[in-house]
Design an enzyme around this catalytic site. Structure first.
Site, PDB file in Angstrom:
ATOM      1  N   GLY A  11       0.833  -1.205   0.000  1.00  0.00           N
ATOM      2  CA  GLY A  11       0.000   0.000   0.000  1.00  0.00           C
ATOM      3  C   GLY A  11       0.862   1.247   0.000  1.00  0.00           C
ATOM      4  O   GLY A  11       0.500   2.296   0.553  1.00  0.00           O
ATOM      5  N   ARG A  98     -14.014  -1.336  12.424  1.00  0.00           N
ATOM      6  CA  ARG A  98     -12.915  -1.861  11.605  1.00  0.00           C
ATOM      7  C   ARG A  98     -13.225  -3.262  11.089  1.00  0.00           C
ATOM      8  O   ARG A  98     -12.812  -3.633   9.996  1.00  0.00           O
ATOM      9  CB  ARG A  98     -11.616  -1.851  12.398  1.00  0.00           C
ATOM     10  CG  ARG A  98     -11.168  -0.431  12.764  1.00  0.00           C
ATOM     11  CD  ARG A  98      -9.831  -0.430  13.446  1.00  0.00           C
ATOM     12  NE  ARG A  98      -9.480   0.888  13.948  1.00  0.00           N
ATOM     13  CZ  ARG A  98      -9.728   1.311  15.197  1.00  0.00           C
ATOM     14  NH1 ARG A  98     -10.327   0.530  16.072  1.00  0.00           N
ATOM     15  NH2 ARG A  98      -9.377   2.531  15.564  1.00  0.00           N
ATOM     16  N   ASP A 159      -2.691   2.827  19.409  1.00  0.00           N
ATOM     17  CA  ASP A 159      -3.548   2.916  20.601  1.00  0.00           C
ATOM     18  C   ASP A 159      -2.688   3.158  21.846  1.00  0.00           C
ATOM     19  O   ASP A 159      -3.031   3.954  22.727  1.00  0.00           O
ATOM     20  CB  ASP A 159      -4.348   1.618  20.765  1.00  0.00           C
ATOM     21  CG  ASP A 159      -4.994   1.189  19.458  1.00  0.00           C
ATOM     22  OD1 ASP A 159      -5.922   1.885  19.020  1.00  0.00           O
ATOM     23  OD2 ASP A 159      -4.556   0.194  18.856  1.00  0.00           O
ATOM     24  N   HIS A 187      -7.229  -4.392  18.104  1.00  0.00           N
ATOM     25  CA  HIS A 187      -7.197  -2.990  17.648  1.00  0.00           C
ATOM     26  C   HIS A 187      -8.606  -2.655  17.156  1.00  0.00           C
ATOM     27  O   HIS A 187      -8.887  -2.610  15.962  1.00  0.00           O
ATOM     28  CB  HIS A 187      -6.165  -2.804  16.535  1.00  0.00           C
ATOM     29  CG  HIS A 187      -6.201  -1.428  15.924  1.00  0.00           C
ATOM     30  ND1 HIS A 187      -5.949  -0.282  16.635  1.00  0.00           N
ATOM     31  CD2 HIS A 187      -6.493  -1.017  14.672  1.00  0.00           C
ATOM     32  CE1 HIS A 187      -6.076   0.764  15.847  1.00  0.00           C
ATOM     33  NE2 HIS A 187      -6.418   0.359  14.652  1.00  0.00           N
TER      34      HIS A 187
HETATM   35  N1  LIG Z   1      -3.571  -0.618  12.869  1.00  0.00           N
HETATM   36  C1  LIG Z   1      -3.726   0.690  12.944  1.00  0.00           C
HETATM   37  O1  LIG Z   1      -3.514   1.288  14.016  1.00  0.00           O
HETATM   38  C2  LIG Z   1      -4.174   1.510  11.764  1.00  0.00           C
HETATM   39  C3  LIG Z   1      -4.568   0.913  10.602  1.00  0.00           C
HETATM   40  N2  LIG Z   1      -4.978   1.653   9.523  1.00  0.00           N
HETATM   41  C4  LIG Z   1      -5.381   0.927   8.319  1.00  0.00           C
HETATM   42  O2  LIG Z   1      -4.310   0.970   7.356  1.00  0.00           O
HETATM   43  C5  LIG Z   1      -4.848   0.721   6.056  1.00  0.00           C
HETATM   44  C6  LIG Z   1      -4.289   1.707   5.040  1.00  0.00           C
HETATM   45  O3  LIG Z   1      -4.717   3.013   5.345  1.00  0.00           O
HETATM   46  P1  LIG Z   1      -4.403   4.250   4.376  1.00  0.00           P
HETATM   47  O4  LIG Z   1      -2.974   4.242   3.969  1.00  0.00           O
HETATM   48  O5  LIG Z   1      -4.958   5.457   5.029  1.00  0.00           O
HETATM   49  O6  LIG Z   1      -5.315   3.871   3.117  1.00  0.00           O
HETATM   50  P2  LIG Z   1      -5.194   4.369   1.595  1.00  0.00           P
HETATM   51  O7  LIG Z   1      -6.452   3.991   0.913  1.00  0.00           O
HETATM   52  O8  LIG Z   1      -4.711   5.786   1.536  1.00  0.00           O
HETATM   53  O9  LIG Z   1      -4.000   3.460   1.027  1.00  0.00           O
HETATM   54  C7  LIG Z   1      -4.118   2.086   0.905  1.00  0.00           C
HETATM   55  C8  LIG Z   1      -3.252   1.686  -0.266  1.00  0.00           C
HETATM   56  O10 LIG Z   1      -3.236   0.270  -0.318  1.00  0.00           O
HETATM   57  C9  LIG Z   1      -3.242  -0.108  -1.657  1.00  0.00           C
HETATM   58  N3  LIG Z   1      -3.677  -1.499  -1.777  1.00  0.00           N
HETATM   59  C10 LIG Z   1      -4.934  -2.000  -1.784  1.00  0.00           C
HETATM   60  N4  LIG Z   1      -4.917  -3.323  -1.951  1.00  0.00           N
HETATM   61  C11 LIG Z   1      -3.622  -3.690  -2.016  1.00  0.00           C
HETATM   62  C12 LIG Z   1      -2.965  -4.942  -2.196  1.00  0.00           C
HETATM   63  N5  LIG Z   1      -3.633  -6.079  -2.343  1.00  0.00           N
HETATM   64  N6  LIG Z   1      -1.607  -4.942  -2.229  1.00  0.00           N
HETATM   65  C13 LIG Z   1      -0.912  -3.796  -2.107  1.00  0.00           C
HETATM   66  N7  LIG Z   1      -1.484  -2.584  -1.950  1.00  0.00           N
HETATM   67  C14 LIG Z   1      -2.817  -2.539  -1.908  1.00  0.00           C
HETATM   68  C15 LIG Z   1      -4.154   0.898  -2.339  1.00  0.00           C
HETATM   69  O11 LIG Z   1      -3.914   0.963  -3.742  1.00  0.00           O
HETATM   70  C16 LIG Z   1      -3.770   2.184  -1.608  1.00  0.00           C
HETATM   71  O12 LIG Z   1      -2.733   2.888  -2.290  1.00  0.00           O
HETATM   72  C17 LIG Z   1      -6.375   0.775   6.218  1.00  0.00           C
HETATM   73  O13 LIG Z   1      -6.878  -0.556   6.314  1.00  0.00           O
HETATM   74  C18 LIG Z   1      -6.548   1.507   7.538  1.00  0.00           C
HETATM   75  O14 LIG Z   1      -7.777   1.216   8.152  1.00  0.00           O
HETATM   76  C19 LIG Z   1      -5.007   3.015   9.568  1.00  0.00           C
HETATM   77  C20 LIG Z   1      -4.599   3.671  10.725  1.00  0.00           C
HETATM   78  C21 LIG Z   1      -4.177   2.971  11.908  1.00  0.00           C
HETATM   79  O1  LIG Z   2      -9.798   4.063  12.948  1.00  0.00           O
HETATM   80  C1  LIG Z   2      -9.440   3.661  11.825  1.00  0.00           C
HETATM   81  O2  LIG Z   2     -10.163   3.125  11.003  1.00  0.00           O
HETATM   82  C2  LIG Z   2      -7.990   3.794  11.492  1.00  0.00           C
HETATM   83  C3  LIG Z   2      -7.280   3.214  12.636  1.00  0.00           C
HETATM   84  O3  LIG Z   2      -7.170   2.012  12.767  1.00  0.00           O
HETATM   85  C4  LIG Z   2      -6.934   4.108  13.740  1.00  0.00           C
HETATM   86  O4  LIG Z   2      -6.819   5.325  13.555  1.00  0.00           O
HETATM   87  O5  LIG Z   2      -6.729   3.580  14.828  1.00  0.00           O
END
Ligand SMILES: NC(=O)C1=CN([C@@H]2O[C@H](COP(=O)(O)OP(=O)(O)OC[C@H]3O[C@@H](n4cnc5c(N)ncnc54)[C@H](O)[C@@H]3O)[C@@H](O)[C@H]2O)C=CC1
Ligand SMILES: O=C([O-])CC(=O)C(=O)O
Length: 328
Positions: A11, A98, A159, A187
């Site tokens: 991603g 989520r 978190d 999470h």
């Molecule tokens: N664990 C945590 O604390 C957090 C998790 N997240 C999660 O992280 C993920 C990404 O968030 P963002 O970067 O904001 O989203 P985004 O939509 O800006 O970027 C995601 C990217 O992943 C790519 N992608 C989709 N399928 C793919 C695949 N099979 N292989 C490779 N790349 C692929 C897309 O083309 C896109 O460029 C989301 O699921 C979000 O909910 C976000 C914030 C905190």
């Molecule tokens: O809340 C969401 O969907 C993105 C995330 O995981 C976070 O900010 O903790």
């Protein structure tokens, strides 16, 4: 300078990717003496945008960036990687939990787990960021039978950092004064931010704040912070998520500080009564690249009920994705 290591980021053209790659390339994650070769995976339509990001990475002329590989094929992107940060997947929008992303995102992590199994270094350190992170990490792990199950972890560090910041603000201290804080479990909004063992400037946190602030303010604020960011920004956390991912891998690779611990989503092993079979947030210390669960913490009835709730949710998520496990 050490020999370069290979770091995969999926991603890579997304929001978190944009906040993450430059810091990894600058040496914030593994050290200013550790060159990295970035292996960037994107879906085919995002490859042109990814090329733009690579141009910018090159334009930074980072001393610690030793090369960049890009691909839309996980079998290419994961070849010989030492670290894999699995970010690529859909983010949630307002009003979603989520776990509503399980259907859209779950299918990404089976093939990526298999590609890691077939091509990554045998001691690869995998961090799943893409939501729902714990269960996606489980799917990847269950498709990588030749790798040690402990190679697969999920991010609860954002978190954890949110909790440090909230408590520091309430007590008038700095987040670096807060030690021994734990995010247990998923999470998700069932995560349990536990202050029972936490110290602020050496004093027990729960002697500095009242129980009703802890239960009615602190816990829900930390649990719901992701949703609050989405509401305010119109998009989910990106820079803070990238920063937490860097913290998670840095501590896993380089160790945790003496007298403190961090929270990592890791395979449950029966510790604290959590049945094996899910990726669960635990307090951990790390030495020589190996994490260990902090044992022997007292769990009162309040904490036990919270642990039970988040464990239950993780096993429900597991049941919903077992068909994506290898051999099923
Ligand atoms: N664990 C945590 O604390 C957090 C998790 N997240 C999660 O992280 C993920 C990404 O968030 P963002 O970067 O904001 O989203 P985004 O939509 O800006 O970027 C995601 C990217 O992943 C790519 N992608 C989709 N399928 C793919 C695949 N099979 N292989 C490779 N790349 C692929 C897309 O083309 C896109 O460029 C989301 O699921 C979000 O909910 C976000 C914030 C905190
Ligand atoms: O809340 C969401 O969907 C993105 C995330 O995981 C976070 O900010 O903790």
């Amino acid at each position: 300078m050490k020999a370069p290591v290979r770091v995969a980021v999926t991603g890579a053209a997304g929001q978190i990717g944009y906040a993450l790659l430059f810091r990894i390339a600058a040496g914030d994650m593994l050290g200013k003496d550790q060159p990295v070769i970035l292996h960037l995976l994107e879906i085919t339509p995002a490859l042109p945008a990814l090329q733009g990001v690579v141009m910018e990475l090159n334009d930074c002329a980072f001393p610690t960036l030793a090369g960049v590989v890009t691909s839309d094929d996980p079998n290419v992107a994961f070849k010989d990687v030492d670290y894999a940060l699995l970010v690529g997947s859909r983010p949630r929008g307002p009003g979603m939990e989520r776990k509503d992303l399980l259907e859209a995102n779950g299918a990404i992590f089976g093939p990526q787990g298999k590609a890691l199994n077939d091509h990554a270094k045998r001691d690869v350190k995998v961090l799943v960021v893409g939501n729902p992170a714990n269960t996606n990490a489980l799917i990847a792990q269950q498709n990588a039978p030749d790798l040690d199950p402990k190679c697969f972890t999920a991010m609860v560090r954002l978190d954890h950092n949110r909790g440090l910041s909230q408590l520091a603000e309430k007590t008038g201290k700095h987040s670096s004064d807060v030690k021994k804080f734990t995010i247990w479990g998923n999470h998700s909004s069932t995560q349990y931010p536990d202050l029972h063992h936490t110290l602020v400037d050496g004093k027990p946190a729960l002697e500095l704040v009242d129980q009703s602030w802890y239960e009615k303010d602190f816990i829900p604020t930390v649990q719901q912070r992701g949703a609050a960011i989405i509401k305010a920004r119109g998009a989910s956390s990106a820079a803070s998520a990238a920063s937490a991912a860097i913290d998670h891998i840095r501590n896993w690779a380089l160790g945790t500080a003496e007298g403190d611990w961090v929270s990592m989503g890791i395979p449950s092993d029966g510790s604290y009564g959590i049945k094996p079979g899910v990726i669960f947030g635990y307090p951990v210390t790390v030495k020589n690249g190996k994490y260990e669960i902090v044992q022997g913490l007292a769990i009162n009835a309040f904490s036990q009920a919270k642990l039970d709730a988040t464990e239950k949710e993780l096993f429900e998520e597991r049941a919903a994705v077992e068909h994506l496990f290898a051999g099923k």
